[in-house]
Design a protein around this motif. Structure first.
Motif, PDB file in Angstrom:
ATOM      1  N   PHE A 163      -0.762   2.829  -5.334  1.00  0.00           N
ATOM      2  CA  PHE A 163      -1.950   2.763  -6.196  1.00  0.00           C
ATOM      3  C   PHE A 163      -2.688   4.087  -6.083  1.00  0.00           C
ATOM      4  O   PHE A 163      -2.662   4.747  -5.040  1.00  0.00           O
ATOM      5  N   VAL A 164      -3.356   4.465  -7.169  1.00  0.00           N
ATOM      6  CA  VAL A 164      -4.247   5.625  -7.180  1.00  0.00           C
ATOM      7  C   VAL A 164      -5.544   5.184  -7.839  1.00  0.00           C
ATOM      8  O   VAL A 164      -5.527   4.676  -8.975  1.00  0.00           O
ATOM      9  N   ASP A 165      -6.656   5.340  -7.149  1.00  0.00           N
ATOM     10  CA  ASP A 165      -7.975   4.898  -7.652  1.00  0.00           C
ATOM     11  C   ASP A 165      -7.930   3.429  -8.063  1.00  0.00           C
ATOM     12  O   ASP A 165      -8.431   3.040  -9.132  1.00  0.00           O
ATOM     13  N   PRO A 212       0.078  12.129  -3.294  1.00  0.00           N
ATOM     14  CA  PRO A 212      -0.862  11.354  -2.479  1.00  0.00           C
ATOM     15  C   PRO A 212      -0.724   9.846  -2.657  1.00  0.00           C
ATOM     16  O   PRO A 212      -1.198   9.081  -1.820  1.00  0.00           O
ATOM     17  N   GLU A 213      -0.073   9.429  -3.734  1.00  0.00           N
ATOM     18  CA  GLU A 213       0.141   7.988  -3.925  1.00  0.00           C
ATOM     19  C   GLU A 213       1.137   7.419  -2.925  1.00  0.00           C
ATOM     20  O   GLU A 213       1.220   6.210  -2.709  1.00  0.00           O
ATOM     21  N   ARG A 215       4.374   7.099  -3.003  1.00  0.00           N
ATOM     22  CA  ARG A 215       5.332   6.153  -3.593  1.00  0.00           C
ATOM     23  C   ARG A 215       6.613   6.066  -2.777  1.00  0.00           C
ATOM     24  O   ARG A 215       7.094   4.977  -2.455  1.00  0.00           O
ATOM     25  N   ASN A 216       7.189   7.210  -2.433  1.00  0.00           N
ATOM     26  CA  ASN A 216       8.457   7.196  -1.695  1.00  0.00           C
ATOM     27  C   ASN A 216       8.275   6.725  -0.257  1.00  0.00           C
ATOM     28  O   ASN A 216       9.138   6.041   0.300  1.00  0.00           O
ATOM     29  N   GLY A 217       7.145   7.110   0.348  1.00  0.00           N
ATOM     30  CA  GLY A 217       6.886   6.665   1.710  1.00  0.00           C
ATOM     31  C   GLY A 217       6.729   5.160   1.801  1.00  0.00           C
ATOM     32  O   GLY A 217       7.279   4.510   2.702  1.00  0.00           O
ATOM     33  N   LEU A 218       5.996   4.579   0.856  1.00  0.00           N
ATOM     34  CA  LEU A 218       5.800   3.132   0.849  1.00  0.00           C
ATOM     35  C   LEU A 218       7.095   2.395   0.534  1.00  0.00           C
ATOM     36  O   LEU A 218       7.372   1.324   1.104  1.00  0.00           O
TER      37      LEU A 218
END
Length: 342
Positions: A163-165, A212-213, A215-218
């Motif tokens: 998610f972003v904001d 910063p979202e 995505r790949n880490g999550l």
């Protein structure tokens, strides 16, 4: 008396059976469809080097990553034939279409464009680039394989999507179709001398190359978490009997980027055991990425109801005969574990 002696020896014979299970990210993937088959057929130097590495380890069952999928299974079959010529007869193999390169109509990576390699269900320039395969000396029970590759990321219990904001990244529509597996998650039953054994294999996305979202880490976090969720029964009936998780988690428990808790939790799960295989120098590293150094990202993790006899990371010392081919084949190192009944 003779009959009694035979009966007494039967449990000893059963316990003497040993099965060697390995995982190896071959990095044999090519930049276009059918190119891997071409290179196998023409005895490409990297292909021959990978064959030498597998031949040196002589596993009974091996999970391969970084091998391109094709509809007829031609590349995996051709590789199997080359291994047979080298003295390793794998009578059974399994390779199903992975999520890697599987096109979608949406912008999944948030770069504002569609139909790029990052907009596939798993990163890839073409369908099947960098897939998985299993080679086995023993019968693979194909009709009972569990393939979780179509599981949506949002449907994994405890999933953490980007998610972003407070808005879904890159979009709610993307979340609705995004699968969890960047490559695949399989549970493959194999009839071994130890009885039926479930090989659980995967190749998680690297937890980098995003913004910063995260995505790949999550996604990497949840691809690793998948196994604990599965073993807890939260995705349906738990597979029966002994199992071995073998694959490339793309995450080191101590070094590099990513959600370390995911791999640490898996490695300490009471339902499995981590033998921490090492190479002859005593290192547990399984890959050498020049930018970040050596890390442990490839794992073979037997269930608690198996007995671990030996384990290792196949990485020869400088000057040994296999040194050149081990480096030529892949940045990754083959990891193996010998298991038996208790």
């Amino acid at each position: 008396m003779i009959r009694l002696l035979i009966l007494l020896l039967l449990p000893i014979a059963a316990q003497a059976e040993v099965v060697r299970i390995a995982t190896y990210n071959t990095e044999l993937s090519r930049k276009g469809p059918a190119l891997l088959l071409r290179d196998i057929d023409r005895d490409d130097a990297q292909v021959l080097a990978a064959i030498d590495v597998v031949s040196a380890a002589r596993p009974d069952i091996i999970a391969l990553q970084g091998i391109d999928w094709d509809l007829e299974g031609a590349a995996v079959n051709a590789l199997s034939q080359k291994l047979r010529a080298a003295g390793l007869d794998y009578g059974y193999f399994y390779a199903a279409q992975p999520n890697a390169g599987l096109e979608t109509p949406l912008d999944l990576d948030g770069d504002g464009r569609t139909q790029g390699p990052g907009d596939a269900q798993g990163w890839g320039r073409f369908t099947g680039q960098g897939g998985l395969a299993i080679l086995s000396r023993y019968e693979i029970v194909t009709e009972e394989i569990l393939n979780f590759s179509e599981l949506l990321w949002q449907d994994l219990p405890g999933a953490a999507l980007p998610f972003v904001d407070d808005r879904p990244f890159p979009s709610e529509e993307a979340h609705q179709i995004q699968r969890l597996s960047s490559t695949a998650h399989w549970v493959v039953p194999i009839e071994t001398p130890l009885g039926r054994l479930n090989l659980m294999t995967f190749h998680a996305a690297p937890p980098v190359f995003d913004g910063p979202e995260d995505r790949n880490g999550l996604r990497n976090r949840d691809e690793i978490r998948f196994w604990s969720v599965l073993l807890s029964g939260d995705l349906g009936p738990v597979p029966n009997g002994p199992f071995v998780i073998a694959g490339d988690a793309n995450l080191d428990p101590e070094r590099g980027e990513g959600h370390k808790r995911a791999i640490r939790t898996l490695l300490t799960d009471p339902r499995l055991q981590d033998p921490v295989p090492t190479d002859p120098s005593g290192s547990s590293a399984t890959v050498d990425w020049k930018a970040t150094g050596e890390m442990r990202v490839d794992y073979v993790l037997p269930s608690r109801d198996l007995r671990v006899l030996e384990s290792g990371v196949l990485w020869p010392k400088d000057g040994e005969p296999l040194w050149d081919n081990a480096h030529r084949a892949s940045r990754h190192r083959l990891v193996w574990v010998d298991v038996a009944l208790p």
